[in-house]
Design a protein around this motif. Structure first.
Motif, PDB file in Angstrom:
ATOM      1  N   LEU A 211       0.825  -1.219   0.000  1.00  0.00           N
ATOM      2  CA  LEU A 211       0.000   0.000   0.000  1.00  0.00           C
ATOM      3  C   LEU A 211       0.852   1.260   0.000  1.00  0.00           C
ATOM      4  N   HIS A 212       1.994   1.205   0.637  1.00  0.00           N
ATOM      5  CA  HIS A 212       2.861   2.371   0.809  1.00  0.00           C
ATOM      6  C   HIS A 212       4.277   1.961   0.412  1.00  0.00           C
TER       7      HIS A 212
ATOM      8  N   ARG B   1       7.270   3.193   0.724  1.00  0.00           N
ATOM      9  CA  ARG B   1       8.372   3.337   1.674  1.00  0.00           C
ATOM     10  C   ARG B   1       7.794   3.635   3.048  1.00  0.00           C
ATOM     11  N   LEU B   2       8.214   2.847   4.026  1.00  0.00           N
ATOM     12  CA  LEU B   2       7.712   2.999   5.391  1.00  0.00           C
ATOM     13  C   LEU B   2       8.850   2.869   6.391  1.00  0.00           C
TER      14      LEU B   2
ATOM     15  N   ASP C  76       6.022   4.011  11.110  1.00  0.00           N
ATOM     16  CA  ASP C  76       4.847   3.979  10.225  1.00  0.00           C
ATOM     17  C   ASP C  76       4.130   2.637  10.352  1.00  0.00           C
TER      18      ASP C  76
ATOM     19  N   ARG D 202       0.257   1.556  11.462  1.00  0.00           N
ATOM     20  CA  ARG D 202      -0.626   0.794  10.579  1.00  0.00           C
ATOM     21  C   ARG D 202      -1.020  -0.560  11.155  1.00  0.00           C
TER      22      ARG D 202
ATOM     23  N   ARG E 255      13.904   4.285   6.393  1.00  0.00           N
ATOM     24  CA  ARG E 255      12.753   3.928   5.553  1.00  0.00           C
ATOM     25  C   ARG E 255      13.106   2.635   4.818  1.00  0.00           C
TER      26      ARG E 255
ATOM     27  N   ARG F 218      11.685  -0.455   1.848  1.00  0.00           N
ATOM     28  CA  ARG F 218      10.825  -0.740   0.697  1.00  0.00           C
ATOM     29  C   ARG F 218      10.956  -2.217   0.353  1.00  0.00           C
TER      30      ARG F 218
ATOM     31  N   ASP G 263      -2.023   4.625  -8.345  1.00  0.00           N
ATOM     32  CA  ASP G 263      -1.349   5.367  -7.290  1.00  0.00           C
ATOM     33  C   ASP G 263      -2.385   5.929  -6.331  1.00  0.00           C
ATOM     34  N   PRO G 264      -2.001   6.169  -5.075  1.00  0.00           N
ATOM     35  CA  PRO G 264      -2.935   6.834  -4.168  1.00  0.00           C
ATOM     36  C   PRO G 264      -3.253   8.227  -4.714  1.00  0.00           C
TER      37      PRO G 264
END
Length: 184
Positions: A21-22, A24-25, A29, A33, A70, A72, A156-157
């Motif tokens: 969903l994201h 890079r976290l 973060d 979530r 971060r 990924r 994309d969001p």
């Protein structure tokens, strides 16, 4: 641990879902979530995923006096391909299915625990039906689902879009007893 073993854990599978969903976290973060998972558990499983090559560092920044990293996903490392699936035993498949269902249930519970959750308005669905398919129809169904989902998976969001966790399960049901089988 190989990539199959790494995804055979509900918390690690939920972390992988979060990254889908994201892009890079940070671990902070992830803690936001996955509020039902302790911070120590998140850190431990992120470490396993980094060591296993499923996650990689994608930058660092200093937040107060702490270096925040971060992460990924690394390519397709988090998915199990057909060859890997073929090498699994029936017990491995049972375990992997159980992990997937446990992760799905945890995600659904986290959704229901949100103050703004509304399954009817949000159109949350979980139908189950039996389809009678010959091998060609089965192949067409799978190809059609891929063709339908693949273009949407690249969205994309953006304003007006909400993330929806899509999960499909397909396996043969119990065959009819001989005395109920249709004539050939």
């Amino acid at each position: 641990m190989d990539s199959v073993e790494l995804v055979m854990h509900p918390v690690r599978l939920r972390i992988i879902h979060a990254f889908s969903l994201h892009a890079r976290l940070t671990t902070a973060d992830l803690c936001e979530r996955l509020p039902d998972v302790s911070k120590a558990t998140i850190y431990r499983h992120v470490g396993y995923l980094v060591d296993g090559g499923i996650l990689e560092a994608a930058g660092e920044q200093r937040v107060h006096s702490v270096l925040e990293r971060r992460y990924r996903l690394v390519g397709q490392q988090a998915s199990i391909d057909r060859e890997q699936a073929a090498a699994l035993s029936h017990d491995d498949h049972r375990r992997l299915f159980g992990v997937a269902m446990a992760a799905l249930l945890a995600e659904f519970n986290a959704y229901l625990d949100r103050e703004d959750s509304d399954p009817v308005t949000d159109r949350a669905i979980y139908p189950q039906t039996t389809l009678w398919l010959d091998p060609g129809e089965l192949a067409n169904l799978i190809a059609g689902l891929r063709d339908l989902i693949r273009p949407l998976a690249g969205n994309d969001p953006s304003s007006g879009r909400a993330p929806y966790l899509f999960n499909s399960v397909l396996f043969p049901g119990q065959p009819l007893p001989e005395h109920e089988a249709p004539p050939r």
